[in-house]
Write an enzyme that holds these catalytic residues in place. Structure first.
Site, PDB file in Angstrom:
ATOM      1  CB  THR A  31      -0.776  -0.044   1.301  1.00 37.58           C
ATOM      2  OG1 THR A  31      -1.624  -1.325   1.187  1.00 37.58           O
ATOM      3  CG2 THR A  31      -1.632   1.203   1.319  1.00 37.58           C
ATOM      4  CB  THR A  34       6.709   3.272  -3.634  1.00 38.24           C
ATOM      5  OG1 THR A  34       6.697   4.351  -2.988  1.00 38.24           O
ATOM      6  CG2 THR A  34       7.603   2.787  -4.535  1.00 38.24           C
ATOM      7  CB  ALA A  86       9.999   0.889   3.765  1.00 38.94           C
ATOM      8  N   GLY A 100       0.911   5.103   5.771  1.00 36.78           N
ATOM      9  CA  GLY A 100      -0.402   5.249   5.148  1.00 36.78           C
ATOM     10  C   GLY A 100      -1.560   4.538   5.948  1.00 36.78           C
ATOM     11  CD  GLU A 106       1.562  -1.461   4.644  1.00 33.44           C
ATOM     12  OE1 GLU A 106       1.255  -0.754   3.518  1.00 33.44           O
ATOM     13  OE2 GLU A 106       2.320  -1.237   5.599  1.00 33.44           O
TER      14      GLU A 106
HETATM   15  C1  5RP Z   1       1.430   2.263   4.187  1.00 33.95           C
HETATM   16  C2  5RP Z   1       2.915   2.043   4.416  1.00 33.95           C
HETATM   17  C3  5RP Z   1       3.635   2.558   3.033  1.00 33.95           C
HETATM   18  O1  5RP Z   1       4.253   1.367   2.530  1.00 33.95           O
HETATM   19  C4  5RP Z   1       4.806   3.468   3.416  1.00 33.95           C
HETATM   20  O2  5RP Z   1       4.123   4.627   4.147  1.00 33.95           O
HETATM   21  C5  5RP Z   1       5.435   4.063   2.325  1.00 33.95           C
HETATM   22  O3  5RP Z   1       4.613   4.803   1.442  1.00 33.95           O
HETATM   23  P1  5RP Z   1       4.957   5.798   0.170  1.00 33.95           P
HETATM   24  O4  5RP Z   1       5.245   4.616  -0.920  1.00 33.95           O
HETATM   25  O5  5RP Z   1       3.848   6.342  -0.368  1.00 33.95           O
HETATM   26  O6  5RP Z   1       6.137   6.443   0.635  1.00 33.95           O
HETATM   27  O7  5RP Z   1       3.443   1.590   5.056  1.00 33.95           O
HETATM   28  O8  5RP Z   1       0.921   1.987   5.338  1.00 33.95           O
END
Ligand code: 5RP
Length: 229
Positions: A31, A34, A86, A100, A106
């Site tokens: 999620t 990325t 991450a 997120g 996850e």
């Molecule tokens: C969501 C997550 C995401 O993997 C983490 O926040 C990275 O997000 P992004 O790819 O938007 O930087 O752990 O719960």
């Protein structure tokens, strides 16, 4: 190269890695922004997999829009790989996740996978975890007691709110998120175990016992692959 271009590059590297897996298997999908890139670049190749297991309602919606066959985690015993972003990753592959708010699903989906493939840009690489506030998903009733316990561990907890409101952010599971700033996480495995013992904590966003196996990290010179295990 801007951050979005880096996210796309690491997503493409992870796509190439999972397309090297034997066809007809089920893939775990994470999620975030990325992971969204990963879903988009994998979409033309979705027939390589018999289905996918998703880690959030948001990712499920995106996957369904692309025509992926989304399978409930209860229906699979094992996944060859789980691909996700991450918020921070240290030199051993320990991660902070949950920016997120999808950390619980996850962790569940990642636990089914033989291999955690992390994708991120190099701004997420740190020597020691903790600059990014550590997210905890908690039972709402325990918000105050968990916050006190985190203060006792030296952190500064803050209840996550929905953007532009004073209402708590509510996860896909009905939990609340406490973001804990000010922790210097020198022993991620020990801290993960300790926080897991606090009543009311559903999930701590430390992915330490179960860390990344492979990292595709994007930077000024392109994408680098790091193998941790
Ligand atoms: C969501 C997550 C995401 O993997 C983490 O926040 C990275 O997000 P992004 O790819 O938007 O930087 O752990 O719960």
């Amino acid at each position: 190269m801007d951050q979005d271009q880096l996210k796309r590059l690491v997503a493409e590297a992870a796509r190439d890695a999972v397309l090297a897996l034997a066809p007809g298997q089920v893939l775990g999908i994470g999620t975030g922004s990325t992971a969204n890139w990963f879903i988009d670049v994998l979409a033309p190749h979705k027939a390589h997999f018999s289905g996918v297991v998703s880690s959030s309602v948001a990712s499920t919606q995106r996957l369904l829009k692309h025509g992926f066959y989304v399978i409930d985690a209860n229906q699979v015993e094992t996944l060859p790989a789980y691909v996700d972003g991450a918020d921070e990753i240290d030199p051993s592959g320990h991660m902070i996740k949950g920016g997120g708010g999808a950390l619980t699903r996850e962790k569940i989906v990642a636990s089914l996978a033989k291999q955690f493939i992390c994708i991120c840009d190099d701004s997420k690489q740190v020597a020691t975890l903790g600059r990014f506030p550590l997210p905890l998903e908690v039972i709402p009733l325990s918000e105050a007691s968990v916050s006190r316990a985190m203060q006792a561990l030296g952190g500064t907890p803050r209840l996550r709110l929905m953007a532009g409101t004073s209402d708590p952010f509510v996860t896909d599971n009905g939990g609340w998120i406490i973001d804990v700033a000010g922790l210097t996480i020198s022993d991620p495995v020990a801290l993960e175990s300790k926080i897991n013992q606090i009543p009311g904590v559903i999930t701590v966003g430390l992915f330490a016992r179960q860390k990344a196996d492979v990292l595709f990290v994007g930077g000024a010179t392109g994408v680098k692959r790091v193998d941790f295990s």
